[in-house]
Design a protein around this motif. Structure first.
Motif, short mmCIF file in Angstrom:
data_model
loop_
_atom_site.label_atom_id
_atom_site.label_comp_id
_atom_site.label_asym_id
_atom_site.label_seq_id
_atom_site.Cartn_x
_atom_site.Cartn_y
_atom_site.Cartn_z
N MET A 70 84.34 63.50 31.32
CA MET A 70 85.38 64.31 31.94
C MET A 70 85.23 65.81 31.64
SD MET A 70 86.80 62.25 33.82
CE MET A 70 88.00 63.40 34.45
N LYS A 71 84.12 66.19 31.00
CA LYS A 71 83.89 67.59 30.68
C LYS A 71 82.46 67.98 31.07
CE LYS A 71 86.98 67.34 26.67
NZ LYS A 71 87.06 67.43 25.18
N ASP A 72 82.28 69.24 31.45
CA ASP A 72 80.95 69.72 31.84
C ASP A 72 80.04 69.99 30.65
OD1 ASP A 72 81.48 69.65 34.58
OD2 ASP A 72 82.33 71.67 34.57
N ASP A 73 80.62 70.15 29.46
CA ASP A 73 79.86 70.55 28.29
C ASP A 73 78.67 69.63 28.01
OD1 ASP A 73 82.06 72.14 28.24
OD2 ASP A 73 82.83 71.47 26.31
N ASN A 74 77.50 70.24 27.85
CA ASN A 74 76.29 69.59 27.31
C ASN A 74 75.54 68.67 28.29
OD1 ASN A 74 76.77 70.89 24.87
ND2 ASN A 74 77.86 69.13 23.99
N TRP A 75 76.04 68.50 29.51
CA TRP A 75 75.31 67.62 30.42
C TRP A 75 73.99 68.23 30.86
CZ3 TRP A 75 75.96 62.70 30.63
CH2 TRP A 75 77.20 62.16 30.31
N LYS A 76 73.96 69.56 30.98
CA LYS A 76 72.70 70.22 31.34
C LYS A 76 71.64 69.96 30.26
CE LYS A 76 72.97 74.17 33.38
NZ LYS A 76 73.14 75.62 33.69
N GLU A 77 72.06 70.05 29.01
CA GLU A 77 71.15 69.78 27.90
C GLU A 77 70.73 68.30 27.89
OE1 GLU A 77 71.19 69.56 23.00
OE2 GLU A 77 72.90 70.43 24.06
N ALA A 78 71.69 67.42 28.20
CA ALA A 78 71.41 65.98 28.15
C ALA A 78 70.32 65.57 29.13
CB ALA A 78 72.69 65.20 28.42
N VAL A 79 70.35 66.13 30.35
CA VAL A 79 69.38 65.70 31.38
C VAL A 79 68.09 66.51 31.35
CG1 VAL A 79 71.19 64.84 32.92
CG2 VAL A 79 70.44 67.22 33.11
N ARG A 80 68.05 67.59 30.57
CA ARG A 80 66.87 68.46 30.57
C ARG A 80 65.61 67.67 30.20
NH1 ARG A 80 68.43 72.31 27.11
NH2 ARG A 80 69.30 73.61 28.77
N ASN A 81 64.55 67.83 30.99
CA ASN A 81 63.23 67.21 30.77
C ASN A 81 63.23 65.69 30.96
OD1 ASN A 81 62.08 69.72 30.11
ND2 ASN A 81 62.72 69.51 27.97
N CYS A 82 64.33 65.13 31.46
CA CYS A 82 64.37 63.67 31.66
C CYS A 82 63.83 63.30 33.04
CB CYS A 82 65.79 63.15 31.52
SG CYS A 82 66.40 63.18 29.82
N THR A 83 63.02 62.27 33.07
CA THR A 83 62.52 61.73 34.33
C THR A 83 63.52 60.76 34.94
OG1 THR A 83 60.26 61.91 33.50
CG2 THR A 83 60.58 60.52 35.44
N TYR A 84 64.21 60.02 34.07
CA TYR A 84 65.17 59.02 34.53
C TYR A 84 66.49 59.17 33.78
CZ TYR A 84 60.78 56.81 36.01
OH TYR A 84 59.55 56.56 36.56
N VAL A 85 67.57 58.78 34.46
CA VAL A 85 68.88 58.69 33.83
C VAL A 85 69.44 57.30 34.10
CG1 VAL A 85 71.28 59.50 33.85
CG2 VAL A 85 69.40 61.15 34.02
N LEU A 86 69.84 56.61 33.04
CA LEU A 86 70.51 55.32 33.18
C LEU A 86 71.97 55.56 32.84
CD1 LEU A 86 67.85 52.96 31.54
CD2 LEU A 86 68.02 53.78 33.89
N HIS A 87 72.80 55.59 33.88
CA HIS A 87 74.21 55.95 33.71
C HIS A 87 75.03 54.67 33.50
CE1 HIS A 87 78.07 57.68 33.90
NE2 HIS A 87 78.33 57.36 35.16
N ILE A 88 75.31 54.40 32.22
CA ILE A 88 75.96 53.16 31.82
C ILE A 88 77.37 53.40 31.32
CG2 ILE A 88 75.76 51.15 30.26
CD1 ILE A 88 72.68 51.74 30.30
N ALA A 89 77.64 54.61 30.84
CA ALA A 89 78.95 54.92 30.26
C ALA A 89 80.07 54.77 31.29
CB ALA A 89 78.95 56.35 29.72
N SER A 90 81.23 54.31 30.80
CA SER A 90 82.44 54.23 31.62
C SER A 90 83.57 54.88 30.85
CB SER A 90 82.81 52.78 31.93
OG SER A 90 81.87 52.19 32.79
#
Length: 348
Positions: A70-90
């Motif tokens: 629910m917050k924008d903080d740190n998502w840019k850092e989280a996905v940086r250099n990633c080829t894949y994202v597995l979005h499991i969190a709810s």
């Protein structure tokens, strides 16, 4: 080790979760570099303990990012250099909110937040964890199998706010990809009830159901039929959907196959684990009693909404398209859940 896995970063959202930590475990076993998001870094040691329990000893290729859906903080850092994202969190709710939008909005907005960050970072593919509730709860014909072509109507009478949030979030994800996803690819995994071995003491809602049987909380058993999947098979399906070219733009139902009823689960526990099953009820609760109780109890309402759901569900697409074969039967997944609860002290 898979080709190029050692050079590939994968983001797993929700690393403390039952499914999330199993996905991290399988990715690390295959040699991938993994980032995972936690709502609070205070839970980092819990994840490390669970991974140690799964056999991981070297954590040099694991990174933790504090990020909230629910917050924008740190998502840019989280996905940086990633080829894949597995979005499991709810989004997490300790109790069902009175206003369903309190559950739906975070699910939808959180999913879109992850997809936008992934697109902007040049991620190749996102695999999102949806659920069976987004596929099969509007299916009325018990004689035809439910497949991934179907969608639950979010306005289906009696649909729980949780399942409504899942169908709305998955719909929003596919709409985003079509409208503004750019080169970002999307796949969705739609699991049924998830059981199997836990890597830590936190128990899922499915485990709670079995625990209520064992401790006698469930004094009479609703004649509820379930489809089941082992958590390790759910994780395997996420990893396969991540890399398979054939998974682009597809959704996959995740289930072991067949179905099992709550009375059958009770009988299984009494037969296979008699020492701890003395309190398991032998009484079956008539459907009409559940429906009356649903007028007063949110828990009964959730059960009542599931009584009418068809459980004629196909896992053929995952098998045929991804070469996936579940390793555990319905019965094995249930018993492994109980063994985990015994190991971590959830039941005595």
């Amino acid at each position: 080790m898979e080709n190029s896995a050692k050079d590939t970063w994968v983001l797993v959202t929700g690393g403390t979760g039952f499914v999330g930590v199993h996905v991290i475990l399988q990715l690390m076993q295959k040699g991938y570099k993994v980032k995972t998001t936690l709502r609070s870094l205070k839970r980092k040691e819990e994840v490390l303990d669970m991974l140690r329990h799964g056999g991981i000893a070297d954590f040099k290729n694991l990174r933790f990012i504090e990020a909230d859906l629910m917050k924008d903080d740190n998502w840019k850092e989280a996905v940086r250099n990633c080829t894949y994202v597995l979005h499991i969190a709810s989004p997490i709710f300790l109790a069902l909110p009175k206003d369903e939008n309190e559950m739906i909005r975070p699910a939808v907005e959180g999913t879109l937040r992850v997809l936008k960050a992934a697109r902007d970072a040049g991620v190749k593919r996102v695999v999102m964890t949806s659920n069976f509730g987004a596929v099969g709860y509007s299916h009325k014909d018990p004689y035809t199998a439910i497949t991934e072509k179907e969608w639950t109507d979010p306005n289906e009478k009696g649909l729980s706010s949780y399942n409504k949030s899942k169908v709305m979030a998955e719909r929003a994800a596919w709409d985003f990809i079509q409208r503004e996803g750019g080169s970002l690819e999307l796949s969705a995994i739609n699991p049924v009830g998830i059981f199997g071995p836990s890597l830590g003491p936190d128990i899922s809602s499915g485990f709670e159901l079995v625990k209520n049987l064992l401790d006698g909380t469930m004094m009479a058993i609703p004649n509820l039929t379930l489809n089941i999947i082992d958590v390790r098979d759910v994780a395997d399906l996420h990893v396969r959907a991540m890399t398979s070219p054939a998974a682009k733009g597809e959704r996959f139902l995740a289930l072991a196959g067949g179905k099992i009823s709550m009375p059958e689960i009770a009988g299984l526990l009494r037969e296979k684990m008699p020492v701890i099953s003395a309190k398991v009820s032998t009484k079956t609760l008539p459907d009409w009693v559940v429906r009356i109780a649903a007028l007063f109890s949110p828990k009964a309402k959730a059960i009542a909404s599931m009584l009418k759901a068809s459980r004629n569900v196909s896992n053929g697409k995952a098998r045929n398209v991804l070469g996936w074969e579940p390793i555990a039967t319905n019965e094995e997944a249930i018993l492994l859940s109980v063994e985990s609860m015994l190991k971590f002290g959830n039941i005595k």
